[in-house]
Design a protein around this motif. Structure first.
Motif, short mmCIF file in Angstrom:
data_model
loop_
_atom_site.label_atom_id
_atom_site.label_comp_id
_atom_site.label_asym_id
_atom_site.label_seq_id
_atom_site.Cartn_x
_atom_site.Cartn_y
_atom_site.Cartn_z
N VAL A 34 0.86 -1.18 0.00
CA VAL A 34 0.00 0.00 0.00
C VAL A 34 0.89 1.23 0.00
O VAL A 34 1.70 1.43 0.92
N MET A 35 0.78 2.05 -1.06
CA MET A 35 1.60 3.25 -1.19
C MET A 35 0.81 4.49 -0.78
O MET A 35 -0.38 4.61 -1.08
N ASP A 36 1.49 5.41 -0.10
CA ASP A 36 0.86 6.68 0.30
C ASP A 36 1.93 7.76 0.37
O ASP A 36 2.85 7.67 1.18
N GLU A 37 1.83 8.74 -0.52
CA GLU A 37 2.75 9.88 -0.56
C GLU A 37 4.21 9.42 -0.65
O GLU A 37 5.09 9.96 0.04
N GLY A 38 4.47 8.42 -1.48
CA GLY A 38 5.83 7.97 -1.72
C GLY A 38 6.38 7.01 -0.69
O GLY A 38 7.52 6.54 -0.80
N LYS A 39 5.59 6.68 0.32
CA LYS A 39 6.03 5.76 1.37
C LYS A 39 5.20 4.48 1.33
O LYS A 39 4.07 4.47 0.85
N ILE A 40 5.78 3.41 1.85
CA ILE A 40 5.04 2.16 1.99
C ILE A 40 4.22 2.25 3.27
O ILE A 40 4.76 2.22 4.38
N ASN A 41 2.90 2.38 3.09
CA ASN A 41 2.01 2.54 4.23
C ASN A 41 1.60 1.19 4.81
O ASN A 41 1.28 1.09 6.00
N GLY A 42 1.61 0.17 3.95
CA GLY A 42 1.22 -1.16 4.42
C GLY A 42 1.87 -2.23 3.57
O GLY A 42 2.09 -2.06 2.38
N PHE A 43 2.19 -3.39 4.21
CA PHE A 43 2.82 -4.50 3.50
C PHE A 43 2.37 -5.79 4.17
O PHE A 43 2.57 -5.99 5.37
N GLY A 44 1.72 -6.64 3.37
CA GLY A 44 1.26 -7.91 3.93
C GLY A 44 0.30 -8.59 2.99
O GLY A 44 0.08 -8.16 1.86
N THR A 45 -0.31 -9.68 3.47
CA THR A 45 -1.30 -10.38 2.66
C THR A 45 -2.58 -9.55 2.62
O THR A 45 -2.79 -8.67 3.47
N PRO A 46 -3.45 -9.79 1.62
CA PRO A 46 -4.71 -9.05 1.57
C PRO A 46 -5.51 -9.17 2.87
O PRO A 46 -6.09 -8.18 3.34
N ALA A 47 -5.51 -10.36 3.46
CA ALA A 47 -6.27 -10.56 4.70
C ALA A 47 -5.67 -9.74 5.85
O ALA A 47 -6.40 -9.12 6.64
N GLU A 48 -4.34 -9.71 5.93
CA GLU A 48 -3.68 -8.94 6.99
C GLU A 48 -3.96 -7.46 6.85
O GLU A 48 -4.25 -6.76 7.83
N LEU A 49 -3.88 -6.96 5.61
CA LEU A 49 -4.12 -5.53 5.39
C LEU A 49 -5.57 -5.16 5.63
O LEU A 49 -5.88 -4.05 6.09
N LEU A 50 -6.48 -6.06 5.28
CA LEU A 50 -7.90 -5.78 5.52
C LEU A 50 -8.18 -5.65 7.01
O LEU A 50 -9.07 -4.89 7.43
N ALA A 51 -7.38 -6.31 7.80
CA ALA A 51 -7.58 -6.25 9.25
C ALA A 51 -6.83 -5.10 9.91
O ALA A 51 -7.26 -4.59 10.95
#
Length: 580
Positions: free
Chosen positions: A540-557
């Motif tokens: 998950v990218m936000d303003e040039g930074k990695i805001n989130g990194f993981g499986t879809p299930a992990e990020l959804l949570a």
């Protein structure tokens, strides 16, 4: 600058040297002709000697024929040399452009490069041809004619020397004021090419918004600027001709008046006066030709500078001294990567990106507009280099690989990818020139393109217009995906490249990837959660930074941005991309 340009004479050196050789022979005969005419008048006609008339007349005829032949040879070799020089120049410019990185391309606009390859090269070609022919002929003709004029009558010949400073001053003033005008006009040419290019590429948008009159007005404005700038430059250059005419007629009057007086007192013959008139014309014609060459050089100098600028531009991306030619697998690792398009540490597009992807994994990338998604994946095939930090492929720095090997192992499919004019088969074989028809069909089946291709009357032999204007956006995207699959890459990058296809087709394409190319690492930039819901990892990218990194299930949570995108699309917003 001149050295850099002359290197491109190349295999046309012979023609470039033969041109001045034949020009020299032509000038010698041209200067000899007035002397022969004077002899035929004084020793033949005035002396009433028929033998002299015949023999001198024969020599005159032979000289004229030889001068004509030498002139033809010089013109032919000059044309061949200049055309070959222009061909080599265009080839070198184009080859250097092919080596440019995206950063290099950003320094030159596309219309500007087109102008340099066409108008600027033509100007330099004309200047080269005039230099090896006319700029050789004019000084020789001036020098030899002046020597012969002094030989005939020293007092009359001095008149010519009085004219030269006047013409030199006139030409110097013309160059001084005309050069800036010509330099500005080529920048406006770039703008004109840009207007035309944008109009033709976006003609569907122009017509759909009924903006034809607006485009015509925009074109007219730029065209008028070129007209005004060129008119100003040409008005300055136009002073050259009146100055030449003034010099010619002044010399004619003075020589006529003084020559008549000398004939009356018996210190000059009629034939000598006639030859003086001819030498006068040769001298002034040579000066006129020299001024024309200088004017052409004025026009071509900005073009030469612009061409040299492109030729001397070095790619920001180069191979190491001992590059690695084999990429073992598709593992990708970013280690504290920062990136700026301008190499400005204060204006970073990517900031401290750090992650590791195993070979064969599917990686989804989501984020808002301008969050750095495309910038991130462009560092993998070295379309740009990281400003700081390290990008690795197969556990080696991407800078350790040869560019050809690296990019041959990475296939990139952009949202607005390009199809070239040619058949579908020819476009697909960009991915693999040696692909069989069966391999083409298989790749298109995986990309869900075979079905619509078979509906065309000529199937895979259907001709694609420039830019793929005769296929829909979704069809174009599926063809470019098939083209990428034919490369059999270690890494496949899809940059929102299924945005123009419906959800069902998108799902079928994703399923084909998992089944057919399990060992290929897949980066999928998407706006739709459905395109990446089966990914192994999501960034998950936000303003040039990695805001989130993981499986879809992990990020959804755990990830707020991923949750917001997921919820908005579950409610029916954002998942409405249908093929048009």
């Amino acid at each position: 600058m001149i050295k850099d340009l002359l290197k491109h004479v190349g295999q046309y050196k012979k023609e470039s040297l033969l041109t001045p050789f034949f020009v020299t022979l032509e000038v010698v005969l041209d200067v000899l002709i007035p002397l022969l005419m004077a002899l035929i008048v004084d020793r033949g006609i005035s002396a009433k000697n028929q033998d002299n008339i015949i023999w001198i007349g024969l020599a005159l005829l032979i000289s004229a024929i030889l001068a004509l032949l030498f002139g033809m040879f010089s013109a032919r070799y000059a044309a061949t040399a200049s055309a070959g020089f222009a061909k080599n120049l265009r080839q070198s410019i184009f080859e250097n452009i092919q080596r440019f990185s995206f950063a290099n391309m950003d320094r030159f606009s596309t219309p500007s490069l087109v102008t340099r390859l066409t108008t600027d090269v033509t100007n330099v070609q004309n200047a080269f041809q005039m230099t090896i022919r006319i700029l050789v002929r004019s000084p020789l003709l001036f020098t030899f004619s002046l020597i012969m004029a002094f030989r005939v009558n020293r007092d009359l010949a001095l008149i010519f020397l009085y004219v030269v400073p006047f013409l030199a001053i006139s030409l110097g003033l013309i160059i001084r004021f005309a050069l800036p005008a010509f330099q500005s006009v080529f920048k406006i040419y770039d703008r004109l090419n840009q207007v035309v290019q944008e109009n033709l590429q976006g003609i569907r948008v122009v017509k759909s918004y009924v903006k034809e009159n607006h485009e015509v007005e925009k074109f007219t404005t730029v065209s008028q600027k070129i007209y005004r700038s060129f008119s100003k430059a040409e008005r300055i250059v136009a002073f050259n001709q009146p100055a030449m005419q003034f010099a010619i007629y002044s010399c004619l009057l003075l020589i006529s008046w003084m020559g008549a007086h000398l004939i009356v007192v018996g210190s000059m013959t009629t034939g000598e006066l006639m030859s003086m008139f001819m030498y006068l014309m040769q001298i002034l014609v040579s000066l006129n030709m020299m001024s024309m060459v200088f004017v052409m050089l004025i026009i071509s100098r900005p073009s030469a500078e612009r061409i040299t600028e492109v030729l001397n531009e070095k790619s920001d991306l180069t191979d190491p001294q001992k590059p690695i030619e084999t990429i073992e697998n598709g593992a990708v690792c970013f280690e504290n990567v920062h990136f700026s398009y301008s190499n400005d540490a204060e204006n970073l597009v990517l900031k401290n990106c750090h992650f590791s992807i195993q070979s064969g994994q599917t990686v989804g990338i989501i984020g808002g507009t301008g969050s750095g998604k495309t910038s991130l994946v462009q560092l993998i095939p070295r379309l740009y280099d990281a400003t700081s930090g390290v990008v690795k492929v197969a556990n080696r720095n991407v800078k350790d690989y040869s560019l050809e090997a690296l990019r041959d192992s990475v296939a990139v499919v952009l949202q607005n990818n390009v199809l070239f004019s040619g058949t579908i088969k020819e476009n697909l074989r960009w991915g693999n020139p040696n692909a069989t028809d069966e391999e083409l069909v298989h790749a298109c089946q995986l990309a869900q393109a075979d079905e619509f291709i078979q509906r065309f009357d000529k199937g895979y032999d259907t001709y694609i217009e420039q830019g793929g204007t005769n296929v829909s956006g979704g069809q174009k995207q599926r063809l470019t995906i098939a083209r990428a699959l034919l490369k059999q890459p270690k890494i496949l990058i899809l940059d929102d490249s299924t945005s123009a296809v419906d959800t069902k087709t998108d799902t079928l394409i994703q399923q084909a990837f998992y089944a057919a190319i399990p060992e290929t690492t897949k980066f999928i930039i998407a706006q739709r959660i459905s395109s990446i819901e089966n990914a192994d990892v999501v960034i998950v990218m936000d303003e040039g930074k990695i805001n989130g990194f993981g499986t879809p299930a992990e990020l959804l949570a755990t990830n707020k941005i991923y949750q917001e995108v997921y919820e908005s699309q579950q409610k029916g917003f954002g998942d409405v991309h249908e093929e048009s």
